[in-house]
Design a protein around this motif. Structure first.
Motif, PDB file in Angstrom:
ATOM      1  N   GLU A  10       0.817  -1.214   0.000  1.00 47.01           N
ATOM      2  CA  GLU A  10       0.000   0.000   0.000  1.00 47.01           C
ATOM      3  C   GLU A  10       0.850   1.263   0.000  1.00 47.01           C
ATOM      4  O   GLU A  10       0.364   2.333  -0.338  1.00 47.01           O
ATOM      5  CB  GLU A  10      -0.926  -0.005   1.216  1.00 47.01           C
ATOM      6  N   GLU A  11       2.107   1.141   0.398  1.00 48.51           N
ATOM      7  CA  GLU A  11       3.006   2.287   0.430  1.00 48.51           C
ATOM      8  C   GLU A  11       3.427   2.624  -1.003  1.00 48.51           C
ATOM      9  O   GLU A  11       3.948   1.782  -1.724  1.00 48.51           O
ATOM     10  CB  GLU A  11       4.237   1.968   1.275  1.00 48.51           C
ATOM     11  N   LYS A  12       3.198   3.871  -1.418  1.00 45.08           N
ATOM     12  CA  LYS A  12       3.559   4.285  -2.765  1.00 45.08           C
ATOM     13  C   LYS A  12       5.042   4.618  -2.830  1.00 45.08           C
ATOM     14  O   LYS A  12       5.593   5.194  -1.914  1.00 45.08           O
ATOM     15  CB  LYS A  12       2.732   5.496  -3.175  1.00 45.08           C
ATOM     16  N   LYS A  13       5.664   4.275  -3.937  1.00 40.43           N
ATOM     17  CA  LYS A  13       7.086   4.538  -4.122  1.00 40.43           C
ATOM     18  C   LYS A  13       7.300   6.014  -4.462  1.00 40.43           C
ATOM     19  O   LYS A  13       6.518   6.605  -5.197  1.00 40.43           O
ATOM     20  CB  LYS A  13       7.646   3.679  -5.249  1.00 40.43           C
ATOM     21  N   PRO A  14       8.390   6.587  -3.963  1.00 41.35           N
ATOM     22  CA  PRO A  14       8.726   7.969  -4.328  1.00 41.35           C
ATOM     23  C   PRO A  14       9.012   8.078  -5.815  1.00 41.35           C
ATOM     24  O   PRO A  14       9.532   7.139  -6.421  1.00 41.35           O
ATOM     25  CB  PRO A  14       9.991   8.254  -3.520  1.00 41.35           C
ATOM     26  N   SER A  15       8.649   9.207  -6.399  1.00 35.23           N
ATOM     27  CA  SER A  15       8.950   9.455  -7.801  1.00 35.23           C
ATOM     28  C   SER A  15       9.157  10.947  -8.002  1.00 35.23           C
ATOM     29  O   SER A  15       8.671  11.760  -7.223  1.00 35.23           O
ATOM     30  CB  SER A  15       7.813   8.958  -8.697  1.00 35.23           C
ATOM     31  N   VAL A  16       9.902  11.291  -9.043  1.00 34.23           N
ATOM     32  CA  VAL A  16      10.170  12.690  -9.364  1.00 34.23           C
ATOM     33  C   VAL A  16       9.925  12.912 -10.841  1.00 34.23           C
ATOM     34  O   VAL A  16      10.440  12.185 -11.684  1.00 34.23           O
ATOM     35  CB  VAL A  16      11.623  13.092  -9.010  1.00 34.23           C
ATOM     36  N   GLU A  17       9.109  13.914 -11.151  1.00 31.77           N
ATOM     37  CA  GLU A  17       8.866  14.325 -12.538  1.00 31.77           C
ATOM     38  C   GLU A  17       9.713  15.565 -12.807  1.00 31.77           C
ATOM     39  O   GLU A  17       9.851  16.421 -11.937  1.00 31.77           O
ATOM     40  CB  GLU A  17       7.406  14.730 -12.739  1.00 31.77           C
ATOM     41  N   THR A  30       8.876  11.109   1.841  1.00 29.23           N
ATOM     42  CA  THR A  30       8.565  11.146   3.269  1.00 29.23           C
ATOM     43  C   THR A  30       9.639  11.839   4.089  1.00 29.23           C
ATOM     44  O   THR A  30       9.380  12.280   5.198  1.00 29.23           O
ATOM     45  CB  THR A  30       8.363   9.723   3.822  1.00 29.23           C
ATOM     46  N   ARG A  31      10.855  11.929   3.550  1.00 28.45           N
ATOM     47  CA  ARG A  31      11.941  12.591   4.261  1.00 28.45           C
ATOM     48  C   ARG A  31      12.701  13.495   3.305  1.00 28.45           C
ATOM     49  O   ARG A  31      13.037  13.092   2.200  1.00 28.45           O
ATOM     50  CB  ARG A  31      12.903  11.571   4.849  1.00 28.45           C
ATOM     51  N   ILE A  40      13.120  18.819   6.663  1.00 26.41           N
ATOM     52  CA  ILE A  40      12.119  19.731   6.113  1.00 26.41           C
ATOM     53  C   ILE A  40      10.817  18.966   6.001  1.00 26.41           C
ATOM     54  O   ILE A  40      10.789  17.853   5.464  1.00 26.41           O
ATOM     55  CB  ILE A  40      12.545  20.240   4.713  1.00 26.41           C
ATOM     56  N   GLU A  41       9.728  19.562   6.496  1.00 26.11           N
ATOM     57  CA  GLU A  41       8.423  18.904   6.388  1.00 26.11           C
ATOM     58  C   GLU A  41       8.012  18.777   4.933  1.00 26.11           C
ATOM     59  O   GLU A  41       8.292  19.656   4.121  1.00 26.11           O
ATOM     60  CB  GLU A  41       7.352  19.729   7.124  1.00 26.11           C
ATOM     61  N   THR A  42       7.354  17.674   4.614  1.00 27.53           N
ATOM     62  CA  THR A  42       6.894  17.445   3.249  1.00 27.53           C
ATOM     63  C   THR A  42       5.397  17.143   3.245  1.00 27.53           C
ATOM     64  O   THR A  42       4.809  16.848   4.277  1.00 27.53           O
ATOM     65  CB  THR A  42       7.631  16.258   2.607  1.00 27.53           C
TER      66      THR A  42
END
Length: 74
Positions: A10-17, A30-31, A40-42
Motif C-alpha cells: 500500500e506504500e507508494k514509491k517515491p517518484s520525481v517528474e 517522506t523525508r 524539512i516537512e513534506t
C-alpha cells in the motif's frame, strides 16, 4: 521501520517528474533534508526548484517563469 521498508504494497514509491522548463515535482517523499541536514516537512507532493533562482529553496517559488529558465536537457 516504515511500511516501505517492510515492503507494504500500500506504500507508494517515491517518484520525481521533471517538468519542461519548470520545477521538479516529487511525489511520496517522506523525508527531505536541506544542505545543512535539517529535516524539512513534506506533503504528498513537493514542488522543488529546478532553475536555481527560487528565494524559497529547496521549494519552487515560480522564479523559473520570470527568469525565462530553459532546461536544455529536458
Amino acid at each position: 521501520m516504515t511500511d516501505a521498508q517492510h515492503g507494504n504494497p500500500e506504500e507508494k514509491k517515491p517518484s520525481v517528474e521533471v517538468s519542461e522548463n519548470g520545477p521538479y515535482i516529487a511525489h511520496n517523499i517522506t523525508r527531505l533534508r536541506n544542505s545543512k541536514g535539517v529535516h524539512i516537512e513534506t506533503t504528498s507532493t513537493v514542488i522543488l526548484c529546478h532553475c536555481g533562482h527560487s528565494k524559497n529553496k529547496p521549494f519552487c517559488d515560480g522564479s523559473h517563469y520570470y527568469e525565462k529558465f530553459e532546461d536544455e536537457k529536458n
